[in-house]
Design an enzyme around this catalytic site. Structure first.
Site, PDB file in Angstrom:
ATOM      1  CB  THR A  85      -0.780  -0.052   1.303  1.00  0.00           C
ATOM      2  OG1 THR A  85      -1.979  -1.176   1.226  1.00  0.00           O
ATOM      3  CG2 THR A  85      -1.617   1.261   1.255  1.00  0.00           C
ATOM      4  CE  LYS A 160      -5.376  -1.595   1.219  1.00  0.00           C
ATOM      5  NZ  LYS A 160      -3.889  -2.263   1.646  1.00  0.00           N
ATOM      6  CE  LYS A 228       1.696   2.504   4.951  1.00  0.00           C
ATOM      7  NZ  LYS A 228       1.132   1.753   3.937  1.00  0.00           N
TER       8      LYS A 228
END
Length: 278
Positions: A85, A160, A228
């Site tokens: 990701t 995503k 994150k």
């Protein structure tokens, strides 16, 4: 997650070559029948298709572009599938390095955490070279329950980030609800059951609610990675000039939980950023 994905490929009968930045993490896969390589370049040299699962953009770039990285051994006929990701810019940079060496590139970040990875129930959000998507389809079918091809490089990364932004915001809201219920003198277990039966029923709420009420946060998806992803999603919002006030507020809760020492706990430990202490 990378371990579980690789193990499923080994169990399915594929010849699997593995490498990890922490070499000891390869031991269990070696015991299961995988071959261990010394560098990412060695993996690529041995394989037609290489999959990468890494924690953040910096790691993705380093593994792909270092002198002994994946791109160093890329050649026509080889493909690189990055299931990490990251942001679209990082995906584009890795794609450029792979393609400049003659290889094909596919970004395929996954929706799903440790449990779905172990069960082969991940969802792949793919973009890039369509031929590589088709060639990698049998591998993705072993590791997941669905694969989407979304177009050019960056589309998978963006999808995503949107998905994880929604998930992170929902978890923060769930933590606030559980905490408020407790302060009202309600049983948190009753809230879990009420929500489970209504229009806002959510598998994540049902799964995480009981352990959150107990203050237990065994990591399935580490909180530091959720934060994150929130950060990257907010940066994407800035790029698109899209206001994301709920996500921004949720991100602050994850940052607070990280500061309190819950980085490596499950992302449901955001509960600790909102729970009123007795």
């Amino acid at each position: 997650m990378g371990y579980a994905m690789a193990l499923n490929l080994v169990k399915a009968g594929y010849e699997v070559v593995v490498w990890n930045r922490s070499p000891a993490k390869c031991d269990a896969l070696a015991a299961a029948g995988a071959q261990v390589a010394a560098t990412p370049a060695e993996v690529v040299a041995c394989c037609d298709i290489t999959l990468a699962m890494l924690s953040d953009p910096e790691a993705c770039l380093a593994v792909a572009t270092a002198p002994d990285g994946a791109a160093a051994a890329m050649a026509p006929g080889k493909g690189y599938v990055d299931v990490s990701t990251v942001d679209a810019a990082t995906a584009a940079a890795v794609a450029a390095a792979v393609r400049s060496a003659g290889g094909a590139y596919l970004e395929a970040p996954v929706s799903g955490s440790k449990g779905p990875a172990e069960q082969g129930q991940l969802i792949f959000l793919s973009a890039g070279d369509k031929q590589l998507f088709e060639a990698a389809a049998p591998l993705l079918e072993v590791m997941g329950k669905a694969s989407f091809f979304l177009g050019d490089v960056g589309a998978g990364a963006n999808m995503k980030l949107v998905v994880n932004m929604i998930m992170g915001s929902m978890m923060a809201s769930w933590a606030e609800g559980l905490s408020l219920a407790k302060q009202c003198g309600l049983q948190q277990s009753d809230l879990v059951e009420v929500v489970k039966l209504g229009a806002i029923a959510c598998p994540m709420f049902a799964l995480k609610g009981p352990t959150m009420a107990e203050g237990q946060y065994a990591p399935a998806f580490p909180l530091k990675h959720q934060q994150k992803d929130m950060r990257l999603a907010l940066a994407l919002g800035d790029e698109m000039q899209q206001e994301l006030p709920l996500a921004a507020a949720a991100n602050e809760l994850y940052k607070r939980a990280r500061a309190a020492g819950y980085s490596d706990s499950d992302f449901s430990a955001v509960m600790e950023a909102v729970a009123k202490k007795d």
